[in-house]
Scaffold this active site. Structure first.
Site, short mmCIF file in Angstrom:
data_model
loop_
_atom_site.label_atom_id
_atom_site.label_comp_id
_atom_site.label_asym_id
_atom_site.label_seq_id
_atom_site.Cartn_x
_atom_site.Cartn_y
_atom_site.Cartn_z
CE1 TYR A 193 33.86 66.33 54.54
CE2 TYR A 193 31.88 67.40 55.33
CZ TYR A 193 33.24 67.20 55.41
OH TYR A 193 33.98 67.87 56.34
CE LYS A 197 32.67 70.34 53.43
NZ LYS A 197 33.25 70.58 54.74
CD GLU A 216 41.67 73.81 57.38
OE1 GLU A 216 40.67 74.48 57.06
OE2 GLU A 216 42.06 72.82 56.73
CG LEU A 233 37.66 72.80 52.93
CD1 LEU A 233 37.81 71.52 52.13
CD2 LEU A 233 36.39 72.76 53.74
N1 PLP Z 1 38.13 73.83 57.26
C1 PLP Z 1 37.74 72.55 57.46
C2 PLP Z 1 38.80 71.51 57.72
C3 PLP Z 1 36.39 72.21 57.41
O1 PLP Z 1 36.01 70.92 57.58
C4 PLP Z 1 35.43 73.22 57.18
C5 PLP Z 1 33.99 72.90 57.12
O2 PLP Z 1 33.58 71.80 57.31
C6 PLP Z 1 35.87 74.54 57.00
C7 PLP Z 1 37.24 74.81 57.04
C8 PLP Z 1 34.89 75.65 56.74
O3 PLP Z 1 34.34 75.56 55.45
P1 PLP Z 1 32.92 76.21 55.12
O4 PLP Z 1 33.02 77.67 55.47
O5 PLP Z 1 32.77 76.00 53.65
O6 PLP Z 1 31.91 75.51 55.94
#
Ligand code: PLP
Length: 283
Positions: A31, A143, A175, A199
């Site tokens: 997603y 993701k 994270e 991620l």
């Molecule tokens: N880390 C995880 C596990 C996430 O699910 C997300 C966003 O959903 C992020 C980091 C942040 O990513 P982004 O800045 O692309 O929203």
């Protein structure tokens, strides 16, 4: 609410999925979530690149280029063209009788997308976080919708009155369940390096760029729990939060217990970029 499903725009109540969809049976799907303001996306190219990487990693043959026109039409159909909105899109390996290995050649992926107004910003005084064991799989850079470990950790955070659960493995705070983690330790801004444990957040990349432009020293190196607690400033970064200060972790105060100046400046910088792009001043 009008949603998108497999080539059609239709009322949410009429959008039906097969019970044999592999997203449902196996979490066999990826997603993406993109922020829009006044109909303009924030760093769309990076989101599409991540979607392409995810599709390649899990071997689903779909082209992320479906996303931009679908997102624009969803915003229009739902009267969100002038608002701050999020567009969610999910691509699964499609519907087929339940066998673990891939379905027959030619099974079309299922593509579902919706748009909604962004939630109100969380309190300006910053939030609390808790530490939770990281029980996710070994490819956190994908993701994937396989978010059970994130769901359980996120619920623990909610029950503790915290904004986020920080996921810990091998003594490292990698994270959050839905955000990347930054800490200013000494005079250095730290965040975990790209790799299978995190991620690669679009906001993380934007934050690193903005911090470099502000003259910050940056190290993409894992943050130990000890370092986290000794940090002057800790913050989260994500599409929904921008950069957001964490003022307390597991009941222990971070820094002086107030939002740090860097998180605030970075948020202003990222938002200025977003509003600039909306006004056609930047790409
Ligand atoms: N880390 C995880 C596990 C996430 O699910 C997300 C966003 O959903 C992020 C980091 C942040 O990513 P982004 O800045 O692309 O929203």
């Amino acid at each position: 609410m009008i949603v998108y499903l497999n080539g059609r725009f239709l009322p949410r109540e009429e959008a039906h999925l097969s019970p044999e969809d592999r997203g449902f049976l196996f979490a066999d799907a990826i997603y993406e979530v993109v922020r829009y303001g006044g109909g303009h996306p924030y760093r769309l190219g990076e989101h599409l690149e991540r979607m392409r990487d995810g599709l390649t990693a899990i071997r689903i043959a779909a082209d992320p280029q479906f996303f931009p026109p679908v997102a624009s039409r969803l915003l229009a159909e739902n009267g969100l063209e002038k608002d701050d909105a999020l567009v969610y899109a999910q691509v699964s390996r499609g519907a087929a009788p339940r066998y673990h290995a891939f379905p027959p050649e030619g099974t079309p992926p299922t593509i579902f997308a919706f748009a909604r107004r962004t939630d109100p910003a969380p309190p300006a005084e910053g939030g609390r976080a808790i530490l939770v064991p990281d029980e996710r799989w070994g490819r956190c850079d994908v993701k994937s919708v396989m978010l059970l470990a994130n769901v359980l950790a996120s619920q623990k955070a909610r029950e503790a009155g915290a904004i986020e659960a920080v996921l810990v493995r091998d003594g490292i705070a990698w994270e959050g369940t839905k955000s990347n983690l930054f800490a200013r330790v000494g005079r250095v801004l730290r965040t975990a390096p790209r790799g299978p444990r995190i991620l690669p957040g679009v906001t993380r990349a934007a934050t690193l760029e903005a911090a470099a432009a502000l003259g910050e020293s940056i190290e993409e190196r894992p943050i130990s729990i000890e370092e986290l607690f000794s940090a002057d400033e800790v913050f989260l970064a994500s599409t929904t939060l921008w950069t957001y200060p964490v003022v307390e972790i597991d009941g222990r105060r971070i820094g002086d217990g107030r939002p740090g100046p860097l998180a605030t400046r970075l948020k202003e910088t990222l938002q200025a970029e977003f509003h600039g792009a909306r006004a056609g001043l930047a790409t």
